[in-house]
Scaffold this motif. Structure first.
Motif, mmCIF file in Angstrom:
data_model
loop_
_atom_site.group_PDB
_atom_site.id
_atom_site.type_symbol
_atom_site.label_atom_id
_atom_site.label_comp_id
_atom_site.label_asym_id
_atom_site.label_seq_id
_atom_site.Cartn_x
_atom_site.Cartn_y
_atom_site.Cartn_z
ATOM 1 N N GLY A 23 0.754 -1.230 -0.072
ATOM 2 C CA GLY A 23 -0.034 -0.003 0.080
ATOM 3 C C GLY A 23 0.921 1.349 -0.014
ATOM 4 N N LEU A 24 1.614 1.278 0.971
ATOM 5 C CA LEU A 24 2.742 2.397 0.993
ATOM 6 C C LEU A 24 4.050 2.268 0.158
ATOM 7 N N PRO A 46 4.607 0.350 -3.316
ATOM 8 C CA PRO A 46 4.064 -0.614 -4.339
ATOM 9 C C PRO A 46 5.347 -1.585 -4.881
ATOM 10 N N GLU A 47 6.523 -1.172 -4.814
ATOM 11 C CA GLU A 47 7.551 -1.894 -5.505
ATOM 12 C C GLU A 47 8.208 -2.939 -4.438
ATOM 13 N N GLY A 48 7.676 -2.663 -3.245
ATOM 14 C CA GLY A 48 8.374 -3.367 -1.818
ATOM 15 C C GLY A 48 7.854 -4.900 -1.617
ATOM 16 N N LEU A 49 8.093 -5.335 -0.519
ATOM 17 C CA LEU A 49 7.786 -6.577 -0.167
ATOM 18 C C LEU A 49 6.398 -6.548 0.253
ATOM 19 N N ASP A 50 5.451 -7.600 -0.009
ATOM 20 C CA ASP A 50 4.151 -7.580 0.379
ATOM 21 C C ASP A 50 3.966 -7.804 1.887
ATOM 22 N N ALA A 51 2.942 -7.664 2.581
ATOM 23 C CA ALA A 51 2.732 -7.867 3.966
ATOM 24 C C ALA A 51 3.112 -9.357 4.526
ATOM 25 N N LYS A 52 2.603 -10.239 3.880
ATOM 26 C CA LYS A 52 2.958 -11.471 4.215
ATOM 27 C C LYS A 52 4.429 -12.015 4.414
ATOM 28 N N THR A 53 5.067 -11.598 3.262
ATOM 29 C CA THR A 53 6.668 -11.842 3.309
ATOM 30 C C THR A 53 7.111 -10.875 4.474
ATOM 31 N N LYS A 54 6.879 -9.818 4.674
ATOM 32 C CA LYS A 54 7.327 -8.857 6.039
ATOM 33 C C LYS A 54 6.938 -9.539 7.315
ATOM 34 N N MET A 55 5.770 -10.338 7.194
ATOM 35 C CA MET A 55 5.470 -10.903 8.671
ATOM 36 C C MET A 55 6.264 -12.256 8.813
ATOM 37 N N LEU A 56 6.565 -12.989 7.696
ATOM 38 C CA LEU A 56 7.292 -14.011 7.727
ATOM 39 C C LEU A 56 8.897 -13.595 8.184
ATOM 40 N N LEU A 57 9.255 -12.659 7.590
ATOM 41 C CA LEU A 57 10.560 -11.966 7.977
ATOM 42 C C LEU A 57 10.713 -11.613 9.374
ATOM 43 N N THR A 58 9.743 -10.861 9.709
ATOM 44 C CA THR A 58 9.492 -10.538 11.218
ATOM 45 C C THR A 58 9.688 -11.811 12.219
ATOM 46 N N LEU A 59 8.931 -12.916 11.819
ATOM 47 C CA LEU A 59 8.793 -14.030 12.628
ATOM 48 C C LEU A 59 10.179 -14.555 12.567
ATOM 49 N N ALA A 60 11.009 -14.526 11.669
ATOM 50 C CA ALA A 60 12.305 -15.154 11.553
ATOM 51 C C ALA A 60 13.210 -14.479 12.468
ATOM 52 N N GLY A 61 13.064 -13.262 12.597
ATOM 53 C CA GLY A 61 14.036 -12.454 13.500
ATOM 54 C C GLY A 61 13.715 -12.706 15.171
ATOM 55 N N LEU A 62 12.195 -12.810 15.164
ATOM 56 C CA LEU A 62 11.804 -13.095 16.446
ATOM 57 C C LEU A 62 12.052 -14.215 17.040
ATOM 58 N N THR A 63 12.383 -15.364 15.951
ATOM 59 C CA THR A 63 12.529 -16.660 16.257
ATOM 60 C C THR A 63 14.130 -16.875 16.669
ATOM 61 N N VAL A 64 15.089 -16.096 16.149
ATOM 62 C CA VAL A 64 16.324 -15.887 16.456
ATOM 63 C C VAL A 64 16.403 -15.363 17.989
ATOM 64 N N LEU A 65 15.702 -14.430 18.353
ATOM 65 C CA LEU A 65 15.599 -13.847 19.781
ATOM 66 C C LEU A 65 15.251 -14.772 20.923
ATOM 67 N N GLY A 66 14.587 -15.880 20.360
ATOM 68 C CA GLY A 66 14.305 -16.930 21.407
ATOM 69 C C GLY A 66 13.259 -16.466 22.571
ATOM 70 N N ALA A 67 13.142 -17.102 23.465
ATOM 71 C CA ALA A 67 12.207 -17.119 24.306
ATOM 72 C C ALA A 67 11.908 -15.587 25.044
ATOM 73 N N GLN A 68 12.709 -14.648 24.636
ATOM 74 C CA GLN A 68 12.326 -13.383 25.016
ATOM 75 C C GLN A 68 11.072 -12.596 24.391
ATOM 76 N N ALA A 69 10.732 -13.187 23.187
ATOM 77 C CA ALA A 69 9.951 -12.589 22.319
ATOM 78 C C ALA A 69 8.522 -13.592 22.322
ATOM 79 N N GLU A 70 8.053 -14.212 23.294
ATOM 80 C CA GLU A 70 7.084 -15.307 23.292
ATOM 81 C C GLU A 70 5.775 -14.561 22.700
ATOM 82 N N ALA A 71 5.406 -13.448 23.347
ATOM 83 C CA ALA A 71 4.245 -13.026 23.026
ATOM 84 C C ALA A 71 4.310 -12.163 21.559
ATOM 85 N N GLN A 72 5.283 -11.835 21.151
ATOM 86 C CA GLN A 72 5.421 -11.083 19.698
ATOM 87 C C GLN A 72 5.572 -12.273 18.846
ATOM 88 N N ILE A 73 6.117 -13.499 19.123
ATOM 89 C CA ILE A 73 6.141 -14.700 18.167
ATOM 90 C C ILE A 73 4.633 -15.001 17.885
#
Length: 131
Positions: A53-54, A56-83
């Motif tokens: 939406g903001l 148009p040439e960038g990543l879609d929201a699904k891809t961004k959510m999966l990338l966010t999930l990847a980063g949160l996974t690496v953080l481990g147990a300190q990000a339970e609610a966020q995961i």
């Protein structure tokens, strides 16, 4: 951390006292309780503000959510609610259980197996697949 010479313990104590003074109910605050106040946003809204939406040439929201999930996974147990929140939002954006599991699985290489296992456990709980 009860050593009075420990500045971190002193700061934490001050913040806890301030929170209790400002709102006594915060004494029983839990991240899981806070999660219930933060619903999953509609897919169209997330796509508009976090996806194409903001940008148009960038990543879609699904891809961004999966990338966010990847980063949160690496953080481990300190990000339970966020995961849990990110897994629910990724599913809302159309991510399949396979895509979510693959994203988390790949992060086992970077965050280690304990972080990956914890994220898988949290994802299963968020998707209602607890076994």
């Amino acid at each position: 951390m009860s050593d009075p010479k420990n500045p971190f313990a002193a700061w934490m104590g001050q913040m806890q006292d301030m929170a209790k003074t400002m709102n006594p109910a915060l004494e029983h605050f839990t991240p899981t309780g806070f999660e219930k106040l933060w619903p999953t946003m509609p897919a169209e809204m997330v796509e508009q503000f976090m996806g194409k939406g903001l940008n148009p040439e960038g990543l879609d929201a699904k891809t961004k959510m999966l990338l966010t999930l990847a980063g949160l996974t690496v953080l481990g147990a300190q990000a339970e609610a966020q995961i849990r929140l990110t897994v629910r939002q990724a599913a809302e954006q159309g991510a399949t259980k396979q895509e979510i599991a693959e994203t988390i699985g790949l992060m086992g290489l970077f965050g280690g197996l304990p972080a990956m296992n914890k994220a898988m456990e949290l994802a299963n709980a968020a998707l209602g697949d607890e076994e």
